[in-house]
Design an enzyme around this catalytic site. Structure first.
Site, PDB file in Angstrom:
ATOM      1  N   LYS A 180       0.874  -1.056   0.025  1.00 52.68           N
ATOM      2  CA  LYS A 180      -0.083   0.064  -0.054  1.00 52.68           C
ATOM      3  C   LYS A 180       0.917   1.129   0.017  1.00 52.68           C
ATOM      4  O   LYS A 180       0.482   2.115  -0.739  1.00 52.68           O
ATOM      5  CB  LYS A 180      -0.974   0.047   1.294  1.00 52.68           C
ATOM      6  CG  LYS A 180      -2.053  -0.920   1.169  1.00 52.68           C
ATOM      7  CD  LYS A 180      -2.785  -0.937   2.417  1.00 52.68           C
ATOM      8  CE  LYS A 180      -3.849  -2.292   2.345  1.00 52.68           C
ATOM      9  NZ  LYS A 180      -4.428  -2.836   3.433  1.00 52.68           N
ATOM     10  N   ASP A 239     -11.318   3.075   4.207  1.00 53.72           N
ATOM     11  CA  ASP A 239     -11.734   1.534   4.067  1.00 53.72           C
ATOM     12  C   ASP A 239     -13.268   1.442   3.949  1.00 53.72           C
ATOM     13  O   ASP A 239     -13.902   0.381   3.645  1.00 53.72           O
ATOM     14  CB  ASP A 239     -11.032   0.788   5.164  1.00 53.72           C
ATOM     15  CG  ASP A 239     -10.100  -0.150   4.969  1.00 53.72           C
ATOM     16  OD1 ASP A 239      -9.916  -0.316   3.635  1.00 53.72           O
ATOM     17  OD2 ASP A 239      -9.424  -0.408   5.730  1.00 53.72           O
ATOM     18  N   GLN A 259      -5.000  -1.358   9.748  1.00 51.51           N
ATOM     19  CA  GLN A 259      -4.939  -2.570   8.984  1.00 51.51           C
ATOM     20  C   GLN A 259      -5.505  -3.574  10.062  1.00 51.51           C
ATOM     21  O   GLN A 259      -5.057  -3.792  11.129  1.00 51.51           O
ATOM     22  CB  GLN A 259      -3.323  -3.077   8.973  1.00 51.51           C
ATOM     23  CG  GLN A 259      -3.383  -4.434   8.174  1.00 51.51           C
ATOM     24  CD  GLN A 259      -3.789  -4.520   6.505  1.00 51.51           C
ATOM     25  OE1 GLN A 259      -3.584  -3.495   5.927  1.00 51.51           O
ATOM     26  NE2 GLN A 259      -4.311  -5.533   6.370  1.00 51.51           N
TER      27      GLN A 259
END
Ligand code: NAD
Length: 297
Positions: free
Chosen positions: A54, A121, A98
């Site tokens: 990422k 997200d 994460q």
């Protein structure tokens, strides 16, 4: 019939190109650099690989990447304090924590402490509610990537029968919402669904997000249907080696379907591309600037 292979790798490269173009415009026209903060708690090897990837792709798109790697023993309150700082940092337009987090940390509490406008997200309850009511939101990256691939193949999805296998908050449920938003007739199947092959055989679109290697076989697929395989499973390939497979048995499904995503090279690359797209979108919204076209639902 032999299915057309949907090249997610190439499509993701196009999306990243669009993102980079928009980033360059933001910098040249407004002196703004979109920034993405990624928070990793602990040493989970798979998470470390994702976070590295990422960060690399964020920088390649011309954006700022802020990585926060915290010890596995980090307390919940320290993590919440970091998120508060990122929420208030004007250089940070997107925040990603994460998952999975270590067991002593309440993931829901942490996710819901992210400013919804920076929740790239799309997991914050506000964004879930906005998506569910058809309002402008941050959309989870993997389902957004699947939607882009489906629209690219079909144009309008209106009236199509779609079956999503899996009801997770990360993939299955938001995928179903997006397909409903595009006027599909949507069925969400899961581990308790009766006669799943009969359910999927009705579908023009099958999205498999189960986490069971090669579960969906060709005899589950209606001839000509489009199959989107979200699954990422590492299986034993003998001689001490492993290989990646999806939730769909590729060869048998490809013999029946009209189009299918491979694993690897299908949905996987779209997820990070959509994360970058969401970060640019969040940056534009934060600055009251027009959003890039085609990168939101
Ligand atoms: P999850 O474990 O949270 O959810 C799996 C779902 O599958 C559950 O809702 C469960 O009801 C359903 N299920 C389990 N067994 C079933 C069965 N026998 N029949 C029907 N349904 C069944 O998983 P998730 O986070 O949604 O991920 C699903 C898969 O997608 C995993 O392989 C994961 O690695 C992969 N994934 C890929 C990406 C990507 O970027 N490509 C992103 C997220 C997840």
């Amino acid at each position: 019939m032999t299915a057309e292979i949907i090249d997610g790798k190439a499509f993701a490269a196009t999306v990243r190109g669009q993102v980079a173009e928009h980033v360059a415009k933001l910098q040249a026209g407004h002196g703004i650099t979109p920034g993405l903060a990624v928070v990793l708690v602990g040493e989970d090897p798979a998470s470390q690989v994702y976070v590295r990837s990422k960060g690399k792709q964020t920088v390649e798109a011309g954006m700022a990447s802020f990585e926060h790697k915290l010890d596995a023993a980090t307390s919940e309150s320290d993590l919440l304090a970091l998120i508060e700082r990122l929420n208030n940092d004007p250089q940070v337009h997107g925040i990603l924590v994460q998952l999975p987090l270590p067991g002593h940390i309440d993931s829901d509490l942490v996710i819901n402490s992210i400013d919804p406008a920076k929740d790239v997200d799309g997991f914050h309850i506000s964004n879930v509610g906005l998506l569910g009511t058809g309002q402008k939101s941050m959309v989870p990256c993997t389902p957004l990537g699947c939607l882009m691939l489906l629209r690219d193949r079909h144009g309008s999805l209106s009236g199509m029968d779609a079956v999503v296998i899996g009801r997770s908050n990360i993939v299955g449920k938001p995928m179903a919402q997006l397909l409903l938003g595009d006027s599909c007739t949507v069925t969400i199947a899961h581990s308790r669904t009766r006669d799943l092959p009969a359910v999927t055989r009705r579908a023009d679109i099958v999205v498999a997000a189960v986490g069971r290697p090669e579960m969906v076989t060709g005899d589950w697929i209606k001839p000509g249907a489009t199959v989107i395989d979200v699954g990422i499973n590492r299986i034993d390939a003998g001689e001490g080696k492993t290989r990646l497979v999806g939730d769909v048995h590729f060869d048998s499904a490809a013999a029946v379907a009209g189009a299918i995503t491979p694993v690897p090279g299908g949905v996987g690359p779209m997820t990070i591309a959509c994360l970058l797209a969401n970060t640019v979108t969040a940056c534009c919204r934060a600055n009251g600037l027009p959003e890039p076209q085609g990168l939101t639902p």
